[in-house]
Design an enzyme around this catalytic site. Structure first.
Site, PDB file in Angstrom:
ATOM      1  N   ASP B   3       2.478  -1.671  -1.638  1.00 37.51           N
ATOM      2  CA  ASP B   3       3.337  -0.959  -0.700  1.00 37.51           C
ATOM      3  C   ASP B   3       3.587  -1.868   0.496  1.00 37.51           C
ATOM      4  O   ASP B   3       2.851  -2.824   0.722  1.00 37.51           O
ATOM      5  CB  ASP B   3       2.669   0.345  -0.251  1.00 37.51           C
ATOM      6  CG  ASP B   3       3.609   1.213   0.581  1.00 37.51           C
ATOM      7  OD1 ASP B   3       4.743   1.463   0.117  1.00 37.51           O
ATOM      8  OD2 ASP B   3       3.252   1.618   1.687  1.00 37.51           O
ATOM      9  N   SER B   4       4.611  -1.552   1.253  1.00 35.84           N
ATOM     10  CA  SER B   4       4.863  -2.337   2.454  1.00 35.84           C
ATOM     11  C   SER B   4       3.821  -2.045   3.532  1.00 35.84           C
ATOM     12  O   SER B   4       3.626  -2.847   4.424  1.00 35.84           O
ATOM     13  CB  SER B   4       6.260  -2.031   2.990  1.00 35.84           C
ATOM     14  OG  SER B   4       6.384  -0.657   3.273  1.00 35.84           O
ATOM     15  N   CYS B  66       6.289   1.533  -2.700  1.00 32.10           N
ATOM     16  CA  CYS B  66       7.336   1.435  -1.685  1.00 32.10           C
ATOM     17  C   CYS B  66       8.700   1.697  -2.325  1.00 32.10           C
ATOM     18  O   CYS B  66       9.093   1.010  -3.271  1.00 32.10           O
ATOM     19  CB  CYS B  66       7.293   0.037  -1.080  1.00 32.10           C
ATOM     20  SG  CYS B  66       8.648  -0.345   0.020  1.00 32.10           S
ATOM     21  N   GLU B 145       4.778   7.857  12.107  1.00 34.65           N
ATOM     22  CA  GLU B 145       3.819   6.913  12.684  1.00 34.65           C
ATOM     23  C   GLU B 145       3.464   7.276  14.123  1.00 34.65           C
ATOM     24  O   GLU B 145       2.386   6.946  14.602  1.00 34.65           O
ATOM     25  CB  GLU B 145       4.354   5.483  12.565  1.00 34.65           C
ATOM     26  CG  GLU B 145       4.307   5.062  11.101  1.00 34.65           C
ATOM     27  CD  GLU B 145       4.791   3.666  10.828  1.00 34.65           C
ATOM     28  OE1 GLU B 145       5.412   3.050  11.713  1.00 34.65           O
ATOM     29  OE2 GLU B 145       4.566   3.191   9.694  1.00 34.65           O
ATOM     30  N   CYS B 177      10.711   8.243   0.089  1.00 33.19           N
ATOM     31  CA  CYS B 177       9.977   7.328   0.968  1.00 33.19           C
ATOM     32  C   CYS B 177       8.567   7.879   1.048  1.00 33.19           C
ATOM     33  O   CYS B 177       8.383   9.087   1.209  1.00 33.19           O
ATOM     34  CB  CYS B 177      10.615   7.289   2.359  1.00 33.19           C
ATOM     35  SG  CYS B 177       9.663   6.353   3.577  1.00 33.19           S
ATOM     36  N   HIS B 179       6.376   8.017   3.218  1.00 32.11           N
ATOM     37  CA  HIS B 179       5.953   8.742   4.421  1.00 32.11           C
ATOM     38  C   HIS B 179       6.439  10.197   4.418  1.00 32.11           C
ATOM     39  O   HIS B 179       5.893  11.027   5.123  1.00 32.11           O
ATOM     40  CB  HIS B 179       6.513   8.066   5.674  1.00 32.11           C
ATOM     41  CG  HIS B 179       5.761   6.851   6.112  1.00 32.11           C
ATOM     42  ND1 HIS B 179       5.711   5.701   5.360  1.00 32.11           N
ATOM     43  CD2 HIS B 179       5.024   6.597   7.218  1.00 32.11           C
ATOM     44  CE1 HIS B 179       4.988   4.793   6.004  1.00 32.11           C
ATOM     45  NE2 HIS B 179       4.564   5.317   7.127  1.00 32.11           N
TER      46      HIS B 179
END
Lengths: 281, 281
Positions: B3-4, B66, B145, B177, B179
């Site tokens: 993943d990034s 990702c 985040e 995504c 997140h």
């Protein structure tokens, strides 16, 4: 001029006004941005790489436009470079210390910049007894990049972030990130009319002019072949297009990509139970 | 799992539930994240580097958690790897195509994911005649985040981004995504109760189980020394701390840094008027 991306173009704009005869080489590390949420070791490493790249252009001085890099890597850059390295932090702090009347200064920036405490230290060195209120505003950069400059959400976010500065009665606020001058109107509106906003880009441009003047290095007139050159590590088209938002005219004519491939870190694994070169940070 | 950053931990959580006996090696490229706003060439390069790193661990399969890397680099990874490479895009599309009743599917993701058109293609390949409404939501990741999971600003941003999906009457929405599952409540609230949210992490975990089963590669019981290993390119402490938000229990015991220094790109400048290795993209 070194920046993590294109925010440093606000510094270029200021340099162009202050030093129109100078040539300029810009490196924006668009393949690895943003720096604001990365560690000190990593920001130092990326900054040293940028220094080594820009050193190939026989530059007279290096301006670190990125606040996160100025905050966390200026000392290692100054130790390494054979020419002056100027960061936006010292320049912005000097101007703010001179501007405040009531001694209460606000600082806004990325989490990395605010956590580093760099503005507090720089302000304290310039003038004793200042009260500094620093707030990280991590959503401001994505909001600018989303183009939500004049947007209700941006106003709500600004009200949230800036409340401690408002409550603390600051009369001066350092825009401690190259993207923030683009939100100057919203920030000014939320903080109220009496607050002076300090654009670190303008401050550092004046400082560069001073340093070059002191050393007799200022160009008197544009040299033949005078030009601005822009290098990025990714997405030159986007840089050229978005550059128009930062620079007042079409200065961004030449944008080239610096390839960062052939990175051998992933090959240094030797099948053992540790990654060679790996560090516990 | 590649993943990034740390968003891929939602995929790890799903893999742990689906395949509890398997060992797992994770690489999160936290020194160069996010991938969502980077070019295809750059995402390909970074992904190939991650593949080469993870290949040292004798893995049976690679999961690209990702979405941006799944969207833009899956083909080059599959061409290079001697083992199956599974992306979240195909898996999420398959589940969405099966789930929709009215044939209207929403897709939300980063700008890179949405621009690539990968979900439209994957959905069309699975089922004809689907109407797809795809919207980039670049502020969702910074909001997560920032920890603004249950926040009025997040709701306002979600209302703004999701309006075309709401107006289009989608009954299924792919969270494109890693997140976004953390914003599931807000997204569900804005879209309305009848809309099925597709978590690509869960979909890909089921697909990995199928692929390993088909090849007779599934572990029956945890091997001696069974463990999860996490590698990041920056900020292991932050990864371990924030990991708790993604993983239901303290699975993130071992987090190590992979050093990416000794990057020679900046030294390939030979004093000539072009940067060797530089490409016009």
């Amino acid at each position: 001029v070194f920046d993590s991306g294109l925010g440093g173009l606000t510094v270029v704009r200021a340099l162009e006004r202050e030093l129109p005869a100078e040539c300029l080489v810009y490196f924006g590390d668009t393949a690895r941005l943003p720096y604001g949420n990365k560690s000190k070791v990593t920001v130092e490493r990326l900054s040293l790489e940028a220094l080594r790249f820009l050193s190939h252009f026989e530059i007279k001085a290096l301006v670190v436009a990125c606040n996160s890099a100025s905050a966390r890597a200026l000392d290692v850059l100054q130790a390494e470079a054979p020419f002056p390295v100027l960061g936006v932090v010292e320049a912005g702090a000097a101007r703010a210390a001179a501007a405040t009347r009531n001694g209460r200064v606000g600082v806004i920036g990325t989490r990395a910049t605010v956590r580093s405490g760099c503005y507090e230290r720089a302000l304290a060195a310039r003038r004793e007894g200042l009260r500094v209120i620093a707030e990280a505003c991590p959503l401001f950069v994505p909001l600018v990049e989303e183009g939500w400059i004049d947007h209700e959400v941006t106003r709500a976010v600004a009200r949230h972030y800036l409340e401690p500065l408002r409550a603390g009665g600051v009369d001066t606020c350092i825009l401690g990130c190259t993207h923030y001058p683009l939100l100057g109107e919203v920030i000014g509106e939320v903080l109220g009319g009496g607050v002076t906003l300090i654009d670190s880009g303008e401050s550092v441009a004046a400082e560069v002019a001073g340093v070059l003047g002191d050393r007799g290095l200022r160009a008197r007139a544009p040299a033949p072949g005078h030009r601005y050159r822009f290098f990025v590590s990714d997405q030159p088209e986007q840089f050229a297009a978005q550059g128009a938002r930062f620079l007042s005219h079409a200065l961004v004519q030449e944008v080239r990509v610096v390839d960062q491939s052939a990175v051998p870190w992933y090959d240094r694994w030797a099948g053992r139970d540790a990654v060679p070169g790996e560090e516990q940070r």
